[in-house]
Motif scaffolding. Structure first.
Motif, PDB file in Angstrom:
ATOM      1  N   LEU A  26       0.851  -1.191   0.000  1.00  0.00           N
ATOM      2  CA  LEU A  26       0.000   0.000   0.000  1.00  0.00           C
ATOM      3  C   LEU A  26       0.883   1.236   0.000  1.00  0.00           C
ATOM      4  O   LEU A  26       1.734   1.413   0.880  1.00  0.00           O
ATOM      5  N   SER A  27       0.680   2.097  -0.970  1.00  0.00           N
ATOM      6  CA  SER A  27       1.444   3.341  -1.012  1.00  0.00           C
ATOM      7  C   SER A  27       0.956   4.263   0.098  1.00  0.00           C
ATOM      8  O   SER A  27      -0.128   4.074   0.666  1.00  0.00           O
ATOM      9  N   VAL A  28       1.754   5.260   0.391  1.00  0.00           N
ATOM     10  CA  VAL A  28       1.364   6.255   1.399  1.00  0.00           C
ATOM     11  C   VAL A  28       0.035   6.883   1.004  1.00  0.00           C
ATOM     12  O   VAL A  28      -0.886   7.010   1.819  1.00  0.00           O
ATOM     13  N   GLN A  29      -0.102   7.265  -0.273  1.00  0.00           N
ATOM     14  CA  GLN A  29      -1.326   7.918  -0.743  1.00  0.00           C
ATOM     15  C   GLN A  29      -2.540   6.992  -0.586  1.00  0.00           C
ATOM     16  O   GLN A  29      -3.577   7.416  -0.076  1.00  0.00           O
ATOM     17  N   ASP A  30      -2.415   5.739  -1.003  1.00  0.00           N
ATOM     18  CA  ASP A  30      -3.531   4.799  -0.885  1.00  0.00           C
ATOM     19  C   ASP A  30      -3.908   4.557   0.575  1.00  0.00           C
ATOM     20  O   ASP A  30      -5.086   4.532   0.934  1.00  0.00           O
ATOM     21  N   PHE A  31      -2.900   4.389   1.418  1.00  0.00           N
ATOM     22  CA  PHE A  31      -3.162   4.128   2.834  1.00  0.00           C
ATOM     23  C   PHE A  31      -3.824   5.336   3.481  1.00  0.00           C
ATOM     24  O   PHE A  31      -4.770   5.192   4.256  1.00  0.00           O
ATOM     25  N   CYS A  32      -3.355   6.525   3.157  1.00  0.00           N
ATOM     26  CA  CYS A  32      -3.953   7.751   3.701  1.00  0.00           C
ATOM     27  C   CYS A  32      -5.425   7.862   3.305  1.00  0.00           C
ATOM     28  O   CYS A  32      -6.269   8.237   4.127  1.00  0.00           O
ATOM     29  N   GLU A  33      -5.732   7.542   2.057  1.00  0.00           N
ATOM     30  CA  GLU A  33      -7.125   7.578   1.610  1.00  0.00           C
ATOM     31  C   GLU A  33      -7.972   6.570   2.378  1.00  0.00           C
ATOM     32  O   GLU A  33      -9.101   6.866   2.755  1.00  0.00           O
ATOM     33  N   ARG A  34      -7.436   5.385   2.610  1.00  0.00           N
ATOM     34  CA  ARG A  34      -8.190   4.352   3.321  1.00  0.00           C
ATOM     35  C   ARG A  34      -8.472   4.715   4.776  1.00  0.00           C
ATOM     36  O   ARG A  34      -9.516   4.368   5.305  1.00  0.00           O
ATOM     37  N   ILE A  35      -7.530   5.389   5.419  1.00  0.00           N
ATOM     38  CA  ILE A  35      -7.728   5.692   6.835  1.00  0.00           C
ATOM     39  C   ILE A  35      -8.190   7.130   7.075  1.00  0.00           C
ATOM     40  O   ILE A  35      -8.484   7.503   8.199  1.00  0.00           O
ATOM     41  N   GLY A  36      -8.279   7.923   6.007  1.00  0.00           N
ATOM     42  CA  GLY A  36      -8.843   9.258   6.102  1.00  0.00           C
ATOM     43  C   GLY A  36      -7.955  10.296   6.766  1.00  0.00           C
ATOM     44  O   GLY A  36      -8.449  11.122   7.535  1.00  0.00           O
ATOM     45  N   VAL A  37      -6.649  10.236   6.477  1.00  0.00           N
ATOM     46  CA  VAL A  37      -5.719  11.206   7.060  1.00  0.00           C
ATOM     47  C   VAL A  37      -4.794  11.747   5.981  1.00  0.00           C
ATOM     48  O   VAL A  37      -4.712  11.207   4.878  1.00  0.00           O
ATOM     49  N   SER A  38      -4.080  12.786   6.333  1.00  0.00           N
ATOM     50  CA  SER A  38      -3.077  13.345   5.415  1.00  0.00           C
ATOM     51  C   SER A  38      -1.783  12.532   5.513  1.00  0.00           C
ATOM     52  O   SER A  38      -1.594  11.762   6.467  1.00  0.00           O
ATOM     53  N   ASP A  39      -0.899  12.737   4.543  1.00  0.00           N
ATOM     54  CA  ASP A  39       0.382  12.038   4.588  1.00  0.00           C
ATOM     55  C   ASP A  39       1.209  12.492   5.786  1.00  0.00           C
ATOM     56  O   ASP A  39       1.984  11.729   6.354  1.00  0.00           O
ATOM     57  N   LYS A  40       1.009  13.733   6.232  1.00  0.00           N
ATOM     58  CA  LYS A  40       1.709  14.232   7.409  1.00  0.00           C
ATOM     59  C   LYS A  40       1.279  13.458   8.669  1.00  0.00           C
ATOM     60  O   LYS A  40       2.114  13.072   9.488  1.00  0.00           O
ATOM     61  N   THR A  41      -0.022  13.214   8.790  1.00  0.00           N
ATOM     62  CA  THR A  41      -0.522  12.447   9.944  1.00  0.00           C
ATOM     63  C   THR A  41      -0.037  11.007   9.881  1.00  0.00           C
ATOM     64  O   THR A  41       0.343  10.431  10.914  1.00  0.00           O
TER      65      THR A  41
END
Length: 117
Positions: A26-41
């Motif tokens: 899972l890329s950072v972008q895909d994972f962030c979308e799945r968990i509903g957070v920004s890449d910074k979080t």
């Protein structure tokens, strides 16, 4: 400020989440979308930052297919210390209080070990 032990556990937990994410490709972008957070979080979570909300942690576990592990973490059925404390609080003796007495057991209600049922 968190103790050294808490900081170490959070850091390890963050590293474990990052490893699990990468194993699942899972890329950072895909994972962030799945968990509903920004890449910074997500970066804070994977770094073990104690300021990340527990909901974010739970969403990460859900996205990784591991949410049941959080649910079972402090299951009272598996709380060995809690069970020990309960046993330690049991009375040494139980005195008979006034009131109705339980009926006496018949000989056919006692097994070979002397236990009534």
């Amino acid at each position: 400020m968190a103790s050294f032990q808490v900081q170490a556990v959070l850091k390890q937990l963050g590293a474990d989440i990052q490893t699990a994410r990468k194993r699942r490709m899972l890329s950072v972008q895909d994972f962030c979308e799945r968990i509903g957070v920004s890449d910074k979080t997500l970066h804070k979570l994977e770094r073990g930052d104690g300021g990340v909300r527990i909901e974010t942690f739970a969403m990460a576990l859900l996205a990784l297919g591991e949410l049941d592990r959080l649910k079972e973490m402090l299951d009272p059925a598996h709380d060995d210390l809690g069970h020990s404390l309960d046993r330690a609080r049991l009375p040494k003796r139980i005195s008979r209080k006034s009131g109705p007495r339980p009926p006496a057991l018949r000989s056919d209600e006692i097994n070979d070990d002397g236990v009534g049922f």
